[in-house]
Design a protein around this motif. Sequence first.
Motif, PDB file in Angstrom:
ATOM      1  N   LEU A 251      49.687  47.288  37.465  1.00 55.35           N
ATOM      2  CA  LEU A 251      49.113  47.754  36.188  1.00 55.35           C
ATOM      3  C   LEU A 251      47.687  47.250  36.022  1.00 55.35           C
ATOM      4  O   LEU A 251      46.813  47.973  35.532  1.00 55.35           O
ATOM      5  N   GLY A 252      47.457  46.005  36.451  1.00 54.69           N
ATOM      6  CA  GLY A 252      46.108  45.445  36.374  1.00 54.69           C
ATOM      7  C   GLY A 252      45.129  46.193  37.253  1.00 54.69           C
ATOM      8  O   GLY A 252      44.010  46.517  36.844  1.00 54.69           O
ATOM      9  N   PHE A 253      45.572  46.515  38.481  1.00 52.31           N
ATOM     10  CA  PHE A 253      44.717  47.273  39.402  1.00 52.31           C
ATOM     11  C   PHE A 253      44.467  48.686  38.898  1.00 52.31           C
ATOM     12  O   PHE A 253      43.423  49.287  39.163  1.00 52.31           O
ATOM     13  N   ALA A 254      45.450  49.249  38.174  1.00 54.38           N
ATOM     14  CA  ALA A 254      45.272  50.598  37.624  1.00 54.38           C
ATOM     15  C   ALA A 254      44.229  50.587  36.506  1.00 54.38           C
ATOM     16  O   ALA A 254      43.409  51.506  36.384  1.00 54.38           O
ATOM     17  N   ALA A 255      44.259  49.531  35.693  1.00 59.89           N
ATOM     18  CA  ALA A 255      43.319  49.448  34.560  1.00 59.89           C
ATOM     19  C   ALA A 255      41.926  49.002  34.994  1.00 59.89           C
ATOM     20  O   ALA A 255      40.921  49.455  34.444  1.00 59.89           O
ATOM     21  N   GLY A 256      41.866  48.112  36.011  1.00 60.10           N
ATOM     22  CA  GLY A 256      40.603  47.499  36.425  1.00 60.10           C
ATOM     23  C   GLY A 256      39.486  48.458  36.803  1.00 60.10           C
ATOM     24  O   GLY A 256      38.384  48.382  36.247  1.00 60.10           O
ATOM     25  N   PRO A 257      39.734  49.409  37.737  1.00 60.97           N
ATOM     26  CA  PRO A 257      38.652  50.308  38.143  1.00 60.97           C
ATOM     27  C   PRO A 257      38.087  51.157  37.007  1.00 60.97           C
ATOM     28  O   PRO A 257      36.884  51.394  36.940  1.00 60.97           O
ATOM     29  N   ALA A 258      38.973  51.609  36.097  1.00 63.86           N
ATOM     30  CA  ALA A 258      38.501  52.410  34.962  1.00 63.86           C
ATOM     31  C   ALA A 258      37.607  51.572  34.053  1.00 63.86           C
ATOM     32  O   ALA A 258      36.521  52.008  33.635  1.00 63.86           O
ATOM     33  N   LEU A 259      38.050  50.349  33.760  1.00 67.05           N
ATOM     34  CA  LEU A 259      37.237  49.440  32.936  1.00 67.05           C
ATOM     35  C   LEU A 259      35.935  49.097  33.651  1.00 67.05           C
ATOM     36  O   LEU A 259      34.868  49.033  33.038  1.00 67.05           O
ATOM     37  N   GLY A 260      36.042  48.882  34.973  1.00 70.35           N
ATOM     38  CA  GLY A 260      34.856  48.551  35.769  1.00 70.35           C
ATOM     39  C   GLY A 260      33.815  49.652  35.713  1.00 70.35           C
ATOM     40  O   GLY A 260      32.614  49.386  35.595  1.00 70.35           O
ATOM     41  N   GLY A 261      34.267  50.916  35.805  1.00 74.86           N
ATOM     42  CA  GLY A 261      33.340  52.049  35.722  1.00 74.86           C
ATOM     43  C   GLY A 261      32.597  52.073  34.396  1.00 74.86           C
ATOM     44  O   GLY A 261      31.385  52.324  34.348  1.00 74.86           O
ATOM     45  N   LEU A 262      33.321  51.780  33.317  1.00 76.72           N
ATOM     46  CA  LEU A 262      32.691  51.757  31.979  1.00 76.72           C
ATOM     47  C   LEU A 262      31.682  50.615  31.872  1.00 76.72           C
ATOM     48  O   LEU A 262      30.608  50.773  31.276  1.00 76.72           O
ATOM     49  N   ILE A 263      32.032  49.461  32.456  1.00 77.63           N
ATOM     50  CA  ILE A 263      31.124  48.304  32.394  1.00 77.63           C
ATOM     51  C   ILE A 263      29.847  48.570  33.186  1.00 77.63           C
ATOM     52  O   ILE A 263      28.743  48.235  32.747  1.00 77.63           O
ATOM     53  N   ILE A 264      29.980  49.198  34.378  1.00 77.39           N
ATOM     54  CA  ILE A 264      28.797  49.529  35.175  1.00 77.39           C
ATOM     55  C   ILE A 264      27.876  50.454  34.394  1.00 77.39           C
ATOM     56  O   ILE A 264      26.645  50.278  34.376  1.00 77.39           O
ATOM     57  N   MET A 265      28.471  51.445  33.705  1.00 70.93           N
ATOM     58  CA  MET A 265      27.670  52.386  32.900  1.00 70.93           C
ATOM     59  C   MET A 265      26.944  51.677  31.769  1.00 70.93           C
ATOM     60  O   MET A 265      25.803  51.986  31.448  1.00 70.93           O
ATOM     61  N   GLY A 266      27.623  50.685  31.161  1.00 71.07           N
ATOM     62  CA  GLY A 266      27.037  50.016  29.999  1.00 71.07           C
ATOM     63  C   GLY A 266      26.174  48.807  30.318  1.00 71.07           C
ATOM     64  O   GLY A 266      25.157  48.573  29.661  1.00 71.07           O
ATOM     65  N   MET A 267      26.562  48.026  31.343  1.00 72.95           N
ATOM     66  CA  MET A 267      25.898  46.745  31.605  1.00 72.95           C
ATOM     67  C   MET A 267      25.340  46.619  33.015  1.00 72.95           C
ATOM     68  O   MET A 267      24.670  45.637  33.334  1.00 72.95           O
ATOM     69  N   GLY A 268      25.651  47.588  33.896  1.00 78.57           N
ATOM     70  CA  GLY A 268      25.238  47.475  35.291  1.00 78.57           C
ATOM     71  C   GLY A 268      26.222  46.624  36.072  1.00 78.57           C
ATOM     72  O   GLY A 268      27.192  46.089  35.528  1.00 78.57           O
ATOM     73  N   TYR A 269      25.957  46.457  37.363  1.00 74.92           N
ATOM     74  CA  TYR A 269      26.877  45.715  38.230  1.00 74.92           C
ATOM     75  C   TYR A 269      27.010  44.247  37.826  1.00 74.92           C
ATOM     76  O   TYR A 269      28.057  43.633  38.020  1.00 74.92           O
ATOM     77  N   SER A 270      25.975  43.666  37.257  1.00 78.09           N
ATOM     78  CA  SER A 270      26.061  42.249  36.868  1.00 78.09           C
ATOM     79  C   SER A 270      27.171  42.037  35.831  1.00 78.09           C
ATOM     80  O   SER A 270      27.810  40.978  35.799  1.00 78.09           O
ATOM     81  N   GLY A 271      27.403  43.058  35.001  1.00 82.10           N
ATOM     82  CA  GLY A 271      28.466  42.960  34.000  1.00 82.10           C
ATOM     83  C   GLY A 271      29.832  42.745  34.626  1.00 82.10           C
ATOM     84  O   GLY A 271      30.691  42.045  34.073  1.00 82.10           O
ATOM     85  N   LEU A 272      30.039  43.329  35.822  1.00 85.04           N
ATOM     86  CA  LEU A 272      31.323  43.162  36.513  1.00 85.04           C
ATOM     87  C   LEU A 272      31.583  41.697  36.854  1.00 85.04           C
ATOM     88  O   LEU A 272      32.694  41.196  36.684  1.00 85.04           O
ATOM     89  N   PHE A 273      30.531  41.021  37.346  1.00 83.18           N
ATOM     90  CA  PHE A 273      30.697  39.615  37.746  1.00 83.18           C
ATOM     91  C   PHE A 273      30.999  38.740  36.534  1.00 83.18           C
ATOM     92  O   PHE A 273      31.836  37.832  36.606  1.00 83.18           O
ATOM     93  N   TRP A 274      30.325  39.023  35.409  1.00 79.87           N
ATOM     94  CA  TRP A 274      30.562  38.238  34.187  1.00 79.87           C
ATOM     95  C   TRP A 274      31.992  38.452  33.673  1.00 79.87           C
ATOM     96  O   TRP A 274      32.682  37.494  33.326  1.00 79.87           O
ATOM     97  N   VAL A 275      32.437  39.710  33.630  1.00 78.60           N
ATOM     98  CA  VAL A 275      33.778  40.005  33.108  1.00 78.60           C
ATOM     99  C   VAL A 275      34.860  39.485  34.053  1.00 78.60           C
ATOM    100  O   VAL A 275      35.859  38.917  33.612  1.00 78.60           O
ATOM    101  N   ASP A 276      34.649  39.660  35.355  1.00 81.86           N
ATOM    102  CA  ASP A 276      35.615  39.179  36.344  1.00 81.86           C
ATOM    103  C   ASP A 276      35.761  37.660  36.249  1.00 81.86           C
ATOM    104  O   ASP A 276      36.875  37.118  36.205  1.00 81.86           O
ATOM    105  N   GLY A 277      34.644  36.956  36.200  1.00 78.45           N
ATOM    106  CA  GLY A 277      34.674  35.499  36.081  1.00 78.45           C
ATOM    107  C   GLY A 277      35.346  35.047  34.800  1.00 78.45           C
ATOM    108  O   GLY A 277      36.176  34.123  34.807  1.00 78.45           O
TER     109      GLY A 277
END
Length: 404
Positions: free
Chosen positions: A153-179
């Motif tokens: 379920l986490g893997f299913a939700a992660g990529p969709a959320l990741g796509g939204l974060i890249i659109m809003g914050m760029g790739y750096s946002g992924l590292f901040w949210v993941d951490g």
Amino acid sequence: MLKTAFNHYINNFKGFTREIWILTLITFINRAGTMVLPFLSKYLKEDLHFSYNQVGWIMVSFGLGSMLGSWLGGKLSDKIGFYKIMIFSLFTTGISMFLVQYITTFLGLCAAMFVLMAIADMFRPAMFVSLGAYAKPENRTRALTLVRLAVNLGFAAGPALGGLIIMGMGYSGLFWVDGASCILSISIFALLVKEKKKTDHGDKTESASNTKSVFHDKIFWVFLFVSFVTAMIFFQLFTTLPLYHNEKYGLSELQTGLLMTLNGLLIFALEMPTVGFMERKAFPKIRIIIIGSFIMAFSFILLMINIWGGILVISMICISVGEILTFPFSNAFALSRAPRGQEGRYMALYTMSFSLAHIISSKVGFEIISDFGYQINWLFMASIGIFATLCCIWIKKALLQEKK
């Protein structure tokens, strides 16, 4: 009728300890937050402008770090306890995620990804061992399945959320949210779950009768080979198959995504009831793994029938059923096989077999396709799957001999 079926489904989620539910929650938070992974190669290629060769080497470093982390996590879980390893691993991974986004050189990223994954994947064998401590012996396989469900379920939700974060914050946002997700999930765990010493399995019918070293456990090494092969053919789902969908049948990204979703839905709907039923009927784990590995191999035989697009759906259903039967019971078999005090080492090697399969699967698949075409790749995957099934039959006979 529907109400009865729903009640039966819900009953499969009953009987777990509070600690198992908290482990499931933090696993979901952590996996949903693991957004860097699906976009890592895209980030390296498009944002940092590395060549395909460089991206490949960074991913190899990633895989090698994962293998080292799996081994260290298991060994240290036996030495100092799974609880300390889990907290160290996720908290340090969270901090590392914040830092790794600032490393942009090729050699720097090879080193960073190796170290990051060595720390991050210490968590996996430690978490498996924790299930042995916090789950009741009679529902340990279901507890493993519940955590697998949270991962999916986490893997299913992660990529969709990741796509939204890249659109809003760029790739750096992924590292901040993941951490942040790593630190949040392990903080919840540390606050709500107290350390518990590992108790005996209470399920030693398939275990070694003595406490010899894991390196002398021939049955377990054959089992590791089976785990490696089934993982290797399963990972084709994420590497060669999406390209095949497009090149052979002209499927769009959406249509391929829907086929992947079918896999996720089948796992979500069927895995827990199936495991619950098998557990209640006390089916031997190795017998279930034999059936699962054969069905997984059969799904690739079906792909060789390349004259009708509907075969992709049937093959996906087969590989999903194979996954449902193989992976939860493989987890449980590895844990039940471990002598007391060596659970970490056994689960480390089990986890490493998946890490190695992840590194090799795409490389072997793409090399075969490049030289001989898709049909030969499906034939190769089906053949090694059938060989793994034969190895399982040997394990079953060896276990009977061991009990005499």
